[in-house]
Design a protein around this motif. Structure first.
Motif, PDB file in Angstrom:
ATOM      1  N   UNK A 737       0.844  -1.199   0.000  1.00 45.84           N
ATOM      2  CA  UNK A 737       0.000   0.000   0.000  1.00 45.84           C
ATOM      3  C   UNK A 737       0.881   1.252   0.000  1.00 45.84           C
ATOM      4  N   UNK A 738       0.392   2.267  -0.758  1.00 58.24           N
ATOM      5  CA  UNK A 738       1.173   3.501  -0.874  1.00 58.24           C
ATOM      6  C   UNK A 738       1.128   4.309   0.420  1.00 58.24           C
ATOM      7  N   UNK A 739      -0.029   4.309   1.086  1.00 53.48           N
ATOM      8  CA  UNK A 739      -0.170   5.039   2.336  1.00 53.48           C
ATOM      9  C   UNK A 739      -1.104   4.268   3.268  1.00 53.48           C
ATOM     10  N   UNK A 740      -1.018   4.580   4.514  1.00 52.62           N
ATOM     11  CA  UNK A 740      -1.924   4.009   5.502  1.00 52.62           C
ATOM     12  C   UNK A 740      -3.246   4.766   5.485  1.00 52.62           C
ATOM     13  N   UNK A 741      -4.300   4.130   6.017  1.00 56.31           N
ATOM     14  CA  UNK A 741      -5.568   4.869   6.119  1.00 56.31           C
ATOM     15  C   UNK A 741      -5.380   6.076   7.044  1.00 56.31           C
ATOM     16  N   UNK A 742      -5.993   7.186   6.654  1.00 54.38           N
ATOM     17  CA  UNK A 742      -5.902   8.426   7.421  1.00 54.38           C
ATOM     18  C   UNK A 742      -4.439   8.841   7.630  1.00 54.38           C
ATOM     19  N   UNK A 743      -3.671   8.757   6.551  1.00 52.81           N
ATOM     20  CA  UNK A 743      -2.238   9.053   6.650  1.00 52.81           C
ATOM     21  C   UNK A 743      -2.014  10.550   6.730  1.00 52.81           C
ATOM     22  N   UNK A 744      -1.067  11.030   7.541  1.00 55.57           N
ATOM     23  CA  UNK A 744      -0.700  12.451   7.563  1.00 55.57           C
ATOM     24  C   UNK A 744       0.058  12.823   6.286  1.00 55.57           C
ATOM     25  N   UNK A 745       0.188  14.096   6.029  1.00 52.36           N
ATOM     26  CA  UNK A 745       0.801  14.555   4.788  1.00 52.36           C
ATOM     27  C   UNK A 745       2.288  14.216   4.719  1.00 52.36           C
ATOM     28  N   UNK A 746       2.958  14.228   5.861  1.00 54.75           N
ATOM     29  CA  UNK A 746       4.404  13.983   5.841  1.00 54.75           C
ATOM     30  C   UNK A 746       4.769  12.493   5.807  1.00 54.75           C
ATOM     31  N   UNK A 747       3.793  11.612   5.743  1.00 53.44           N
ATOM     32  CA  UNK A 747       4.095  10.162   5.739  1.00 53.44           C
ATOM     33  C   UNK A 747       4.809   9.776   4.454  1.00 53.44           C
ATOM     34  N   UNK A 748       5.874   8.971   4.608  1.00 47.58           N
ATOM     35  CA  UNK A 748       6.610   8.491   3.456  1.00 47.58           C
ATOM     36  C   UNK A 748       5.772   7.449   2.708  1.00 47.58           C
ATOM     37  N   UNK A 749       6.162   7.221   1.441  1.00 47.75           N
ATOM     38  CA  UNK A 749       5.427   6.236   0.651  1.00 47.75           C
ATOM     39  C   UNK A 749       5.793   4.835   1.134  1.00 47.75           C
ATOM     40  N   UNK A 750       4.910   3.910   0.854  1.00 44.53           N
ATOM     41  CA  UNK A 750       5.070   2.505   1.264  1.00 44.53           C
ATOM     42  C   UNK A 750       5.454   2.408   2.738  1.00 44.53           C
ATOM     43  N   UNK A 751       4.593   2.871   3.596  1.00 47.55           N
ATOM     44  CA  UNK A 751       4.978   2.931   5.029  1.00 47.55           C
ATOM     45  C   UNK A 751       5.173   1.568   5.666  1.00 47.55           C
ATOM     46  N   UNK A 752       4.421   0.569   5.219  1.00 49.55           N
ATOM     47  CA  UNK A 752       4.524  -0.751   5.879  1.00 49.55           C
ATOM     48  C   UNK A 752       5.870  -1.405   5.570  1.00 49.55           C
ATOM     49  N   UNK A 753       6.277  -1.350   4.291  1.00 49.40           N
ATOM     50  CA  UNK A 753       7.591  -1.924   3.956  1.00 49.40           C
ATOM     51  C   UNK A 753       8.695  -1.107   4.623  1.00 49.40           C
ATOM     52  N   UNK A 754       8.506   0.207   4.622  1.00 48.82           N
ATOM     53  CA  UNK A 754       9.488   1.080   5.266  1.00 48.82           C
ATOM     54  C   UNK A 754       9.649   0.719   6.746  1.00 48.82           C
ATOM     55  N   UNK A 755       8.514   0.494   7.400  1.00 49.15           N
ATOM     56  CA  UNK A 755       8.558   0.150   8.826  1.00 49.15           C
ATOM     57  C   UNK A 755       9.248  -1.187   9.064  1.00 49.15           C
TER      58      UNK A 755
END
Length: 1404
Positions: A737-755
């Motif tokens: 997923x490109x972003x999480x639900x209700x993601x803030x504007x500063x969230x990086x792309x692909x947050x789950x893989x990033x995490x």
């Protein structure tokens, strides 16, 4: 006459029961439950014998019981059958019931006192003078014989009334006591044997006397046994003479007669027990019964004979070793073995019971097969079968043992001492006929009770002096109830479970069908469990600590749970039992907690809704949330409030349970991941360290993703097959997923893989690698694979917040995937170049080792093909990545450059030695490559030695042996050179066979010089070990460094003894000078005195070694200067403060005198002492000590010499006298005839025969022996035993061998040649004792004489003296210089003392 069921169910006592406490009970009290369908013989034989069906019904009607009603049929456990397979006795282990592993049998026997018969026996003794009871037999009636010749017949009904009184007191006077009784199979005839030998037969229907038999056996012997066979016209009897007779009853023309035939004569061995084989009505057609088998037990063996159709002995079996007082026992029983019913004979004498199975094959051949024997630690006096698998054994202590024959397990022990058993001793001693029996039979009779124990139809009756007792097996229900009455609920449940599973022993009253049996027993167990639950509440301590109440229920509740689950009665467990326990809060808590292990072992898979709610509430209230989680993941949760459970799991961090509830309850595999990412994502994005709890959550998330992508359920089990593709797609879609639900504007792309990459890069990539293994044939999955790789590159390469190690892990993962043969991934090669620049950045010194290891791992997994080798090598050299350089050089075979990689790498410098060694020794390298490495090693030898001198020396010795001397000359650092040479020369001393290391004397001399400088204490050891140095140069080196001891050693080795002596003497004088100059109270005084003593010992040792080859003048030149050196300092020590030193110097002077006395004459020593200025001008008292010491030494040695001579003379005299006695002793022939002609050695009354007797005991006529094996040697004959030499020849013995030792003779049988003349006129015996020896020693005797002194009395005085004579080459002062420690001489023991005594007087 039919029996009531009550009479077959008589009670026994438990193993610890005292018979004094047994009540006299009526038979009406006992009731056996009915069995719907009695089994048949066919049903028995068709039962399976495998382990799963070990419970086989046995109809007692078929195995010897008669006239038993159908409803009282007993069923017995065949448990392990007759094969002895112990697997039948294995019990299922219950985790919460360790005691269940041990078999529980309860009270097996029911004991009943037949009070009616007992009372009437006492009444008959009083009213009609019947006398005391002496014998008993049982059938449909009970017959008791008395000491006054009467036979009392009682009924077996409830009243136990006296039916007949047979015989009279008058006949008792004539016949004696009744000694044996027997009733035939249809209970119509009674045989009575009497103590005076008569036998009578009675009609039990009317009490009429039918026969009186007085001539059936020899008169004057008592009847021990009289027994009917299955043929009513045939009986056997056994008398006190040990004989057995067959009695055949005939009735011709109304005239009754009896024919007697002797079956076994007591002259061949006395028989004391007989037992015919009896078969029930159903087994009368058995093929064995037609032979009328009879077992007889004599004092030495068992015999089994067949009386029909003709007399035949089938088998004999000896007892082996046994106690002569033990009583032989016999007992027949038909048993089921291998689906066949055959007779088995049990017999014993002593403590071992043997079993013999008799069977007849299809061809009619009889086989007697020995079965497993049974051993008890007691002397048995009675042996009885109570059914086909259970035996009653009575020991000499009157303890009754109940044993299961197949398993050989003791089920119960009952004390019968209060029965006051009747013994048959008087009949075995035949006291009524004068006691004319053998002592062996009388000894056996002391414990004989054959006529006091009788078994019939599962009932064993014991005859006491005042009462009659009956033993029967309890039925299964009664055994359980017996334990319940004692409130032994756990044992009762264990016993009931053994009935349920068919593993119990001696079972009576159960169905043969397993399903029916289990149903009946299960109902009883349910009843017990409910009683147990009630008792647990009633017995609960009402007051006291809560821990006491908890322990009470913890001991009881798990047992209820365990047995309910074994019975598959969860309805009972969660219904009636739980409803009872809920009344007590402690019991409720213990019950809920006890469910956990069963849930975890999946024995409980589903709980009712009320139980589940109570379980969760209880665990939550008590803080046992880990237990809640463990239970939830093993249960069906469809009956729960899922939202409530999820909320509870989240609040208490039960992540495993939460995931399980989402997956199993709602088929939702995404929500758990979202919740976990919400916890670990924010701190990772913010760069904050994770807490331990968050780390645990992250690890669970990785494992959960791995399981979901692999089709496995988390935390255990498998995802349903129809959901596996769907779950995989959902998880992949979630991760990319490109972003999480209700993601803030500063969230990086692909947050789950990033995490996940930030949490644990390596483990996340491992999860992906395992997942990619399953994507080979799935097109959609391959698309996901490429997409995830692109996302990984975008996330890690385009951002700078990942470490070199993390980036390296990614490219290592990619390199592995790209190296696969079926790879479908595409990765831009420029990305690898960027990674290389990043890892080899020379401006970044941080994490140098980490960056090198990452790049090396990337290259090793196949990433090298992604790089330009030249650029890679250039960057690696700049970054000092020597392992990378080595990797590249090895691919190019530039091994000499690899040498520099090790040399320059500070982390791996010491590994350079292994590298060079492997290059020069391992196969696979070209000569040019080896040579280049060799040259580089020689070129940088100085650096190698500086790294590790020892390893460098080993390397040089192995591969550079010819270049050692040039290498030594190149090394400039003396200390490194010393370490190098020390290791090199050690290697040289222990040179391997394949290594040739030759070092010149210059190297050794160099090492001697270095040793003198850096380790002087090792110089002498090296000089002794090495022989490759030059003596002159070595002497100069040691003198240069003032090492006098080493110089003396070299001079002595050179042959300059006097020079060595002068060096050591100068050392001694210097030490003495220092000692004499010391001030009072010097703390180093003892140390200096010890140093003087050490130097003196070295000088004395040198003088000893050298004096052997010197003349008298040269010896004096050595010893006298030493003596002068020791005596001269003493004149300077006249003060009182020097008394201690003066005394020590005098003792040392005495050592010198004692040592030199072996080489210098005593007058010369005395003269030199008197001439010495120290003593010459003084008084005699000053030298008195020296003179007296020398005289004491002389006296000691003189006494030692005289004592030695006396000891030798005494031992020699003893040896010669004993040898003469041995050679001249008389011989005793074993036979009175010649062993060749087999005639008496005295063949003629007139004339004389020469005979020859050998030490082996054989006797020959001289003429017979001369004709067989005689050799003429000039004037004498060389004799040899013909019989012994012949037998040796058959065994392959060589010629000329002496007569072998005969069995049982403890002496050698070498030939003693004796000639004996046979004398006429009856004087043979007298003159045969007068042997005239013509003795000579043969070779064996001469050898014995040579070894006699050293063999006699172990290490004798001769041994000591022989060793003394060898010690120190006859040196008189040898006792002053002990041998080296490696010697094993007795004189070198510190505790050895030679205590001299006057020589013994020898009588003339």
């Amino acid at each position: 006459m039919s029996e009531s069921p009550d009479s077959r169910s008589l009670v026994s006592a438990s193993s610890q029961l005292n018979l004094a406490d047994v009540e006299a009970i009526d038979d009406k009290e006992f009731d056996i439950p009915q069995v719907d369908t009695p089994p048949t013989l066919e049903s028995i034989l068709n039962e399976p014998e495998d382990e799963d069906e070990a419970f086989v019904l046995e109809d007692t009607c078929l195995l010897g019981a008669e006239n038993i009603d159908a409803h009282s049929c007993e069923t017995l456990s065949l448990g392990s059958s007759d094969s002895g397979d112990r697997s039948h006795h294995k019990r299922r282990r219950r985790p919460l019931e360790p005691a269940a592993a041990a078999a529980v049998h309860g009270s097996v026997l029911r004991h009943n006192v037949l009070k009616g018969i007992s009372a009437q026996m006492a009444s008959a003794a009083d009213k009609v003078d019947a006398g005391l009871p002496t014998a008993l037999t049982v059938s449909s009636v009970i017959a008791v014989g008395t000491s006054h010749g009467l036979a009392l017949v009682f009924g077996k009904d409830t009243n136990q009334a006296l039916r007949l009184c047979l015989g009279s007191v008058a006949e008792g006077v004539e016949y004696g006591a009744v000694s044996a009784l027997s009733i035939n199979h249809d209970c119509t005839r009674l045989l009575c044997g009497f103590a005076k030998g008569q036998i009578t037969m009675w009609d039990l229907a009317n009490g009429k006397l039918l026969r009186t038999i007085t001539d059936a056996h020899p008169p004057g012997t008592a009847i021990l046994h009289v027994k009917f066979t299955d043929d009513p016209t045939l009986a056997v009897c056994n008398d006190s003479g040990g004989s057995v007779f067959e009695l055949t009853f005939r009735r011709v023309m109304g005239l009754r007669s009896c024919d007697s035939r002797c079956l076994f004569s007591g002259s061949k061995g006395e028989v004391c027990c007989v037992e015919p084989l009896h078969a029930s009505t159903q087994l009368r057609d058995h093929p064995i019964t037609q032979h009328a088998l009879l077992a007889m037990a004599s004092l030495t063996k068992i015999l089994v004979i067949g009386l029909k159709p003709s007399l035949k002995v089938w088998m004999t079996f000896p007892y082996g070793k046994s106690d002569p007082a033990s009583v032989p026992q016999l007992a027949w029983q038909f048993v089921v073995a291998h689906k066949m019913v055959n007779p088995m004979l049990a017999f014993c004498r002593g403590d071992t019971v043997h079993f013999l199975l008799v069977k007849k094959d299809e061809s009619g051949v009889i086989h007697v097969i020995k079965q497993r024997q049974l051993h008890l630690n007691c002397d048995l006096i009675s042996l009885t079968w109570i059914n086909s698998r259970t035996l009653l054994l009575l020991d000499s202590s009157e303890r009754l043992h109940v044993l299961d024959r197949p398993s050989q397990e003791e089920l119960e022990t009952v004390d019968l001492s209060e029965v006051q058993l009747v013994y048959n001793s008087s009949h075995f001693k035949s006291l009524a006929t004068g006691g004319n029996v053998s002592q062996a039979l009388a000894l056996v009779g002391e414990k004989a009770c054959y006529q006091s124990v009788c078994c019939y139809s599962g009932q064993v009756v014991f005859l006491g002096t005042k009462s009659v007792h009956m033993m029967t097996l309890r039925n299964w229900r009664e055994r359980v109830e017996h334990l319940l009455k004692q409130e032994k609920f756990v044992e009762a449940l264990s016993l009931a479970w053994s009935f349920h599973e068919g593993t119990a022993k001696a079972v009576v009253g159960l169905y043969g069908d397993p399903a029916k049996r289990k149903s009946v027993v299960a109902d009883k167990m349910v009843e017990i469990l409910l009683l147990y639950a009630d008792r647990s509440l009633k017995k609960c301590p009402e007051q006291g600590r809560i821990q006491v109440m908890e322990q009470h229920f913890q001991d009881m509740v798990p047992i209820m749970v365990d047995y309910c689950l074994l019975l598959h009665r969860t309805d009972l467990l969660f219904g009636q039992i739980y409803s009872r326990l809920v009344e007590n809060s402690v019991a409720k808590g213990v019950f809920l907690e006890s469910l956990e292990p069963y849930i975890l072992s999946e024995r409980i898979g589903c709980l009712t809704a009320p139980i589940m709610r109570d379980l969760l509430s209880h665990f939550q209230e008590n803080g046992m949330m880990d237990s809640v989680e463990n239970c939830l993941v093993h249960m069906d949760i469809t009956s729960l409030d899922i939202q409530q459970v999820v909320q509870m799991c989240w609040e208490h961090q039960l992540y495993d349970a939460m995931i399980y509830v989402f997956n199993s309850g709602m088929n939702d595999y995404i929500s758990p991941m979202e919740k976990l990412f919400q916890v670990i994502g924010p701190p990772l994005r913010e760069g904050r360290p994770l807490t331990d709890e968050q780390v645990v959550m992250g690890n669970k998330l990785l494992v959960y993703i791995s399981c979901s992508l692999a089709g496995r359920a988390y935390p255990l089990g498998d995802i349903p097959e129809d959901l596996v593709p769907l779950v995989k797609n959902q998880v992949f879609e979630f991760l990319i997923r490109l972003h999480t639900p209700e993601a803030p504007e500063e969230e990086e792309v692909y947050p789950y893989i990033h995490t996940l990459l930030h949490f644990d890069t390596r483990e996340f990539l491992n999860v992906l690698a395992l997942t990619f293994e399953d994507f080979k044939n799935d097109k959609q999955a391959l698309e996901y694979q490429q997409r995830i790789v692109d996302i990984l590159l975008k996330v890690m390469v385009e951002t700078s917040d990942f470490t070199p190690s993390q980036v390296g892990c990614l490219f290592t993962f990619l390199a592995r995937q790209l190296a696969k043969p079926d790879n479908t991934l595409f990765v831009n090669r420029k990305l690898f170049d960027q990674v290389l620049e990043f890892l080899c950045s020379p401006d970044d010194d941080s994490r140098h080792t980490e960056r090198q290891q990452v790049l090396l791992e990337l290259l090793q997994v196949g990433g090298v093909i992604q790089f330009d080798e030249g650029r890679l090598l250039s960057l690696a050299e700049k970054a000092e990545f020597y392992q990378i350089c080595e990797f590249v050089y090895e691919k190019k075979h530039l091994y000499d450059k690899i040498f520099f990689c090790y040399l320059k790498d500070p982390m791996r410098r010491e590994e350079i030695f292994n590298y060079v060694h492997n290059m020069l020794s391992m196969p696979g390298y070209r000569p040019q490559e080896r040579h280049s490495v060799r040259e580089k090693a020689l070129e940088h030898i100085q650096e190698l030695v500086a790294i590790d001198p020892a390893k460098a020396a080993d390397l040089m010795a192995l591969h550079f042996a010819q270049e050692v001397e040039p290498i030594v000359s190149k090394l400039g650092d003396d200390h490194l050179l010393f370490q190098f040479l020390e290791r090199l020369l050690e290697f040289s001393e222990a040179t391997r066979p394949q290594v040739s290391l030759r070092l010149g004397p210059g190297v050794h001399e160099c090492h001697v010089d270095l040793l003198c400088r850096f380790s002087p204490q090792k110089v002498i050891d090296f000089l002794k070990a090495s022989k490759d140095y030059r003596l002159e140069e070595a002497v100069q080196i040691t003198r240069q460094h003032a090492l006098h001891a080493a110089t003396a050693y070299l001079l002595e080795r050179k042959g300059d003894v006097l020079g060595a002596f002068q060096v050591l003497l100068q050392m001694l004088q210097d030490q003495l000078a220092v000692l004499s100059e010391e001030s009072e109270g010097d703390p180093q005084k003892e140390g200096r005195l010890q140093r003087v003593e050490e130097v003196l010992q070295e000088v004395i040792a040198l003088c000893h070694r050298s004096s052997q080859g010197l003349d008298q003048q040269q010896r004096e030149a050595l010893w006298f200067p030493l003596l002068e050196a020791m005596m001269s300092p003493q004149k300077l020590l006249r003060s009182t403060s020097s008394h201690h030193i003066s005394t020590a110097l005098k003792e040392l002077t005495m050592q010198v005198l004692n040592s030199m006395s072996s080489f210098i004459s005593l007058p010369a020593i005395v003269q030199r002492i008197l001439q010495d200025p120290v003593y010459g001008k003084g008084k005699l008292a000053e030298i008195q000590g020296l003179i007296l010491g020398m005289l004491e030494t002389f006296t000691y040695e003189q006494t030692l010499l005289e004592t030695t001579t006396n000891l030798l003379n005494q031992d020699l005299h003893w040896s010669l006298s004993h040898l003469r006695s041995a050679v001249s002793r008389a011989l005793h022939p074993r036979f009175d005839h010649c062993n060749i002609c087999l005639q008496q050695y005295k063949r003629r009354q007139e004339g004389a025969d020469e005979i020859v007797v050998f030490s082996c005991g054989h006797l020959y006529h001289c003429q017979c022996l001369q004709s067989k094996c005689c050799t003429q040697l000039e004037w004498t004959l060389a004799w040899s035993c013909y019989k012994c030499t012949s037998s040796q020849g058959r065994r392959g013995a060589g010629p000329g061998r002496a007569c072998d030792e005969e069995p049982g003779r403890g002496r050698s049988s070498s030939l003693a040649q004796m000639k004996v003349r046979s004398s006429p006129h009856g004087a043979v015996e007298e003159n045969s004792k007068k042997l005239h020896p013509d003795a000579e020693l043969d070779a064996q005797q001469r050898q014995s004489w040579d070894q006699l002194r050293c063999m006699y009395r172990g290490p004798s005085r001769l041994t000591i003296l022989a060793e003394l004579s060898r010690s120190h080459g006859n040196e008189k002062a040898g006792q002053l210089h002990p041998a080296p420690a490696r010697s094993t001489s007795i004189f070198h023991s510190e505790n050895f003392q030679l205590r001299l005594s006057p020589p013994p007087l020898v009588e003339e």
